[in-house]
Design a protein around this motif. Structure first.
Motif, PDB file in Angstrom:
ATOM      1  N   ALA A   1     -54.450  40.871  91.400  1.00 44.85           N
ATOM      2  CA  ALA A   1     -53.497  41.803  91.999  1.00 44.85           C
ATOM      3  C   ALA A   1     -52.590  42.360  90.910  1.00 44.85           C
ATOM      4  CB  ALA A   1     -52.675  41.116  93.087  1.00 44.85           C
ATOM      5  N   VAL A   2     -52.004  43.519  91.188  1.00 39.82           N
ATOM      6  CA  VAL A   2     -51.079  44.152  90.248  1.00 39.82           C
ATOM      7  C   VAL A   2     -49.852  44.641  91.017  1.00 39.82           C
ATOM      8  CG1 VAL A   2     -52.691  44.846  88.428  1.00 39.82           C
ATOM      9  CG2 VAL A   2     -52.455  46.266  90.474  1.00 39.82           C
ATOM     10  N   GLU A   3     -48.767  44.781  90.295  1.00 37.34           N
ATOM     11  CA  GLU A   3     -47.500  45.234  90.883  1.00 37.34           C
ATOM     12  C   GLU A   3     -46.856  46.221  89.918  1.00 37.34           C
ATOM     13  OE1 GLU A   3     -43.436  43.185  92.774  1.00 37.34           O
ATOM     14  OE2 GLU A   3     -44.879  42.006  91.618  1.00 37.34           O
ATOM     15  N   PHE A   4     -46.082  47.175  90.442  1.00 37.83           N
ATOM     16  CA  PHE A   4     -45.551  48.248  89.596  1.00 37.83           C
ATOM     17  C   PHE A   4     -44.071  48.518  89.848  1.00 37.83           C
ATOM     18  CE2 PHE A   4     -49.985  49.074  90.569  1.00 37.83           C
ATOM     19  CZ  PHE A   4     -50.546  49.218  89.314  1.00 37.83           C
ATOM     20  N   LYS A   5     -43.433  49.032  88.822  1.00 31.80           N
ATOM     21  CA  LYS A   5     -42.133  49.673  88.929  1.00 31.80           C
ATOM     22  C   LYS A   5     -42.319  51.077  88.349  1.00 31.80           C
ATOM     23  CE  LYS A   5     -39.183  45.558  88.500  1.00 31.80           C
ATOM     24  NZ  LYS A   5     -38.523  45.696  89.811  1.00 31.80           N
ATOM     25  N   VAL A   6     -42.024  52.098  89.143  1.00 31.28           N
ATOM     26  CA  VAL A   6     -42.202  53.479  88.708  1.00 31.28           C
ATOM     27  C   VAL A   6     -40.830  54.129  88.607  1.00 31.28           C
ATOM     28  CG1 VAL A   6     -43.258  55.704  89.220  1.00 31.28           C
ATOM     29  CG2 VAL A   6     -44.462  53.597  89.808  1.00 31.28           C
ATOM     30  N   GLY A   7     -40.487  54.582  87.417  1.00 33.01           N
ATOM     31  CA  GLY A   7     -39.143  55.099  87.176  1.00 33.01           C
ATOM     32  C   GLY A   7     -39.093  56.580  86.867  1.00 33.01           C
ATOM     33  N   HIS A   8     -37.885  57.133  87.029  1.00 28.26           N
ATOM     34  CA  HIS A   8     -37.645  58.547  86.703  1.00 28.26           C
ATOM     35  C   HIS A   8     -36.229  58.680  86.152  1.00 28.26           C
ATOM     36  CE1 HIS A   8     -37.721  62.942  87.037  1.00 28.26           C
ATOM     37  NE2 HIS A   8     -36.481  62.838  87.489  1.00 28.26           N
ATOM     38  N   ARG A   9     -36.077  59.559  85.168  1.00 26.98           N
ATOM     39  CA  ARG A   9     -34.745  59.923  84.695  1.00 26.98           C
ATOM     40  C   ARG A   9     -34.699  61.423  84.460  1.00 26.98           C
ATOM     41  NH1 ARG A   9     -34.722  57.076  78.689  1.00 26.98           N
ATOM     42  NH2 ARG A   9     -36.590  58.086  77.845  1.00 26.98           N
ATOM     43  N   SER A  10     -33.558  62.015  84.707  1.00 26.88           N
ATOM     44  CA  SER A  10     -33.415  63.466  84.616  1.00 26.88           C
ATOM     45  C   SER A  10     -32.831  63.869  83.263  1.00 26.88           C
ATOM     46  CB  SER A  10     -32.506  63.990  85.735  1.00 26.88           C
ATOM     47  OG  SER A  10     -33.074  63.708  86.999  1.00 26.88           O
ATOM     48  N   VAL A  11     -33.256  65.022  82.785  1.00 29.29           N
ATOM     49  CA  VAL A  11     -32.730  65.572  81.541  1.00 29.29           C
ATOM     50  C   VAL A  11     -31.278  65.980  81.761  1.00 29.29           C
ATOM     51  CG1 VAL A  11     -32.938  67.451  79.878  1.00 29.29           C
ATOM     52  CG2 VAL A  11     -34.993  66.396  80.824  1.00 29.29           C
ATOM     53  N   PRO A  12     -30.355  65.584  80.873  1.00 30.23           N
ATOM     54  CA  PRO A  12     -28.962  66.000  81.031  1.00 30.23           C
ATOM     55  C   PRO A  12     -28.845  67.522  81.013  1.00 30.23           C
ATOM     56  CG  PRO A  12     -29.158  64.270  79.383  1.00 30.23           C
ATOM     57  CD  PRO A  12     -30.549  64.727  79.702  1.00 30.23           C
ATOM     58  N   ASN A  13     -27.825  68.027  81.665  1.00 34.51           N
ATOM     59  CA  ASN A  13     -27.585  69.471  81.657  1.00 34.51           C
ATOM     60  C   ASN A  13     -27.502  69.981  80.227  1.00 34.51           C
ATOM     61  OD1 ASN A  13     -25.698  71.994  81.717  1.00 34.51           O
ATOM     62  ND2 ASN A  13     -26.379  71.717  83.835  1.00 34.51           N
ATOM     63  N   TYR A  14     -28.023  71.190  79.995  1.00 33.92           N
ATOM     64  CA  TYR A  14     -28.066  71.746  78.642  1.00 33.92           C
ATOM     65  C   TYR A  14     -26.677  71.835  78.022  1.00 33.92           C
ATOM     66  CZ  TYR A  14     -29.499  74.774  74.790  1.00 33.92           C
ATOM     67  OH  TYR A  14     -29.746  75.297  73.544  1.00 33.92           O
TER      68      TYR A  14
END
Length: 271
Positions: free
Chosen positions: A207-220
Motif C-alpha cells: 500500500a502507499v499513502e500521499f501528501k499532495v501540496g500546493h503553494r502560490s507564487v507571491p504577488n509580483y
C-alpha cells in the motif's frame, strides 16, 4: 559605350552610417534577447555566471521603458507549485510483521535532479502534473469529501470511494465531473507511487499513502520581499491506497531511475 539606364526598381546602397546603425540595433537586440532568455530559465550555470540580481536589475530597472513580467511570455502563467510526498507500507498493513517507511519528498528529489537541466525529461514533471491535477480537484471538494479521500482504502474497493464522494456531492453535474477527474488521477498517482516506492524500498509494497501540496507564487509587487521557496506548502492528505503494481517493463524503468533508500528505521505494525 552607352551606359544602360538604371532600373526603376533598383534600391540605393545604404550609406556606411546607416549600416552601422542597423548592425548596432541588431547587436543590442541579440544581447537583450539572450539576457531575457537567461532570466526566465531555471537555475543553471549561465544564469549563475551573469548573476540573478544583475538580471533582475536589468529587466526591471535597465534601459527598458517597462517591466517585463511573465505576462509578456504567457498570458496565463502558472501561479504556484506542486509537491508530492509518499510513504509505503511493506508487508501486511497493521500486522506485527508489517512496517511503514518514512515520508519521502518525491518532488524535492526531482528539483535536485533538474537543477541545471535546460530541457529535462518528462518523467521529472510527472509528480507536478499529478499533484496539480489532484489539487485542482480537491480544491473543489467539500470538507466532508476531503475527509473521505484521506481515509484508508486497502481492503475497501475503490468503487466505495466513488460512492462516498458522490454521496457528499453538493455541486450537481459539475461536482460529478470533478469526482470522476479526481478518481482517475487518484488511481494514476497510486500506480506511480507503487512503482516508485517499490524501486526505492524494494519488493513487498502492499500500500502507499500521499501528501499532495500546493503553494502560490507571491504577488509580483512583493517579489523583492518574499522568495517563492520560502512560501510553505498547504497539504491535502490522500489516505492509504492498495498498491497497484506496474508491468515488468514499467517497473524496470523505475528501478533504473529512482534512488534506492538508505537504511531507515520504519514504524512497525503499519501505524
Amino acid at each position: 559605350m552607352e551606359q544602360p539606364n538604371a532600373s526603376p526598381h533598383a534600391t540605393a546602397i545604404p550609406s556606411t552610417g546607416r549600416k552601422l546603425v542597423v548592425v548596432g540595433i541588431g547587436v543590442m537586440f541579440a544581447i537583450h534577447t539572450f539576457l531575457v532568455t537567461v532570466w526566465v530559465m531555471p537555475a543553471n550555470p549561465f544564469r549563475d555566471a551573469v548573476g540573478g540580481q544583475n538580471l533582475m536589475s536589468y529587466i526591471n530597472n535597465g534601459i527598458l521603458p517597462f517591466e517585463q513580467s511573465w505576462s509578456v511570455f504567457a498570458p496565463t502563467p502558472r501561479r504556484g507549485g506542486e509537491n508530492v510526498k509518499v510513504r509505503a507500507y511493506i508487508g501486511e498493513p497493521g500486522s506485527k510483521t508489517g512496517r511503514v517507511t518514512n515520508w519521502y519528498d518525491v518532488t524535492a528529489d526531482e528539483d535536485q535532479r533538474i537543477k541545471y537541466l535546460v530541457n529535462p525529461a518528462r518523467i521529472h514533471s510527472a509528480t507536478r502534473r499529478l499533484g496539480g491535477n489532484i489539487n485542482s480537484s480537491v480544491a473543489q471538494f467539500s470538507p466532508q469529501q476531503r475527509t473521505v479521500i484521506g481515509a484508508s482504502f486497502i481492503t475497501t474497493p475503490r468503487t466505495e470511494l466513488k460512492k462516498m464522494l458522490l454521496a457528499d456531492n453538493t455541486k450537481g453535474l459539475a461536482g460529478q465531473i470533478n469526482i470522476g477527474s479526481y478518481l482517475d488521477n487518484d488511481e494514476m498517482l497510486t500506480r506511480f507511487g507503487t512503482m516508485y516506492a517499490t524501486a526505492r524500498w524494494g519488493k513487498g509494497v502492499t500500500a502507499v499513502e500521499f501528501k499532495v501540496g500546493h503553494r502560490s507564487v507571491p504577488n509580483y509587487s512583493k517579489r523583492n520581499d518574499i522568495d517563492f521557496k520560502d512560501v510553505p506548502f498547504t497539504y491535502y492528505d490522500i489516505g492509504v491506497r492498495k498498491a497497484i503494481p506496474g508491468n515488468a517493463d514499467a517497473q524496470a524503468a523505475f528501478d533504473g531511475y529512482v534512488r534506492k533508500a538508505p537504511e531507515e528505521s520504519a514504524t512497525k505494525g503499519g501505524s
